[in-house]
Design a protein around this motif. Structure first.
Motif, mmCIF file in Angstrom:
data_model
loop_
_atom_site.group_PDB
_atom_site.id
_atom_site.type_symbol
_atom_site.label_atom_id
_atom_site.label_comp_id
_atom_site.label_asym_id
_atom_site.label_seq_id
_atom_site.Cartn_x
_atom_site.Cartn_y
_atom_site.Cartn_z
ATOM 1 N N TRP A 21 26.663 4.648 8.153
ATOM 2 C CA TRP A 21 25.668 5.628 8.595
ATOM 3 C C TRP A 21 25.750 6.051 10.057
ATOM 4 C CZ3 TRP A 21 23.525 8.064 4.810
ATOM 5 C CH2 TRP A 21 23.374 7.426 3.582
ATOM 6 N N ARG A 40 15.581 10.291 8.379
ATOM 7 C CA ARG A 40 15.676 9.746 7.016
ATOM 8 C C ARG A 40 15.804 10.859 5.980
ATOM 9 N NH1 ARG A 40 12.128 6.120 3.496
ATOM 10 N NH2 ARG A 40 13.718 5.373 2.072
ATOM 11 N N ARG A 41 15.063 11.946 6.187
ATOM 12 C CA ARG A 41 15.152 13.072 5.238
ATOM 13 C C ARG A 41 16.532 13.733 5.289
ATOM 14 N NH1 ARG A 41 9.828 13.369 6.778
ATOM 15 N NH2 ARG A 41 10.177 14.847 8.490
ATOM 16 N N VAL A 46 19.851 6.677 2.687
ATOM 17 C CA VAL A 46 19.732 5.556 3.623
ATOM 18 C C VAL A 46 18.337 4.954 3.495
ATOM 19 C CG1 VAL A 46 18.991 6.951 5.609
ATOM 20 C CG2 VAL A 46 20.138 4.780 5.990
ATOM 21 N N SER A 47 18.267 3.633 3.475
ATOM 22 C CA SER A 47 16.967 2.962 3.400
ATOM 23 C C SER A 47 16.353 2.893 4.800
ATOM 24 C CB SER A 47 17.120 1.551 2.841
ATOM 25 O OG SER A 47 17.766 0.720 3.786
ATOM 26 N N GLU A 48 15.036 2.704 4.857
ATOM 27 C CA GLU A 48 14.355 2.570 6.148
ATOM 28 C C GLU A 48 14.925 1.404 6.939
ATOM 29 O OE1 GLU A 48 10.105 2.620 6.418
ATOM 30 O OE2 GLU A 48 9.945 4.171 4.877
ATOM 31 N N LEU A 51 18.420 2.264 8.267
ATOM 32 C CA LEU A 51 18.316 3.278 9.305
ATOM 33 C C LEU A 51 17.806 2.664 10.604
ATOM 34 C CD1 LEU A 51 18.466 6.134 10.356
ATOM 35 C CD2 LEU A 51 16.250 6.583 9.267
#
Length: 114
Positions: A21, A40-41, A46-48, A51
């Motif tokens: 990422w 994130r959007r 990708v997960s929180e 990220l």
């Protein structure tokens, strides 16, 4: 490759942007200051947790700046530092290479599309 106490520049750069990422994050942050939810959007999948971890690592490397605003509720924005902007410029030829060889590379099963 290392020689005594000197580490090869490629190893240093890969340590900063290695992983699934981080380079994608660099491109998102190049657009200007953005909030966590916006990032994130833009990075579908990708997960929180991942990220947040990647942002912390990029911040620790000095390429990302985290700005916390004293507001209620608190607002946090992420942006590239001058070092991060320099790194993004260095990554541009890599993107161009990927674009140039997209068809050939995407034909291989191990390469994921953006």
């Amino acid at each position: 490759m290392s020689d005594g106490d000197q580490t090869c520049g490629m190893s240093i750069a890969i340590d900063v942007v290695g992983g699934k990422w981080k380079m994608h994050l660099m491109w998102v942050l190049a657009e200007g200051p953005v909030r966590f939810g916006q990032i994130r959007r833009k990075l579908d999948g990708v997960s929180e947790k991942v990220l947040a971890e990647n942002l912390r690592q990029l911040e620790a490397s000095g390429v990302v700046h985290r700005e916390l605003y004293a507001e209620v509720p608190p607002r946090v924005e992420y942006s590239l530092t001058p070092l991060g902007e320099s790194l993004n410029r260095a990554l541009a030829p890599l993107e161009a290479w990927g674009d140039e060889h997209r068809d050939q590379l995407e034909a291989r099963p191990q390469v994921a599309a953006c």
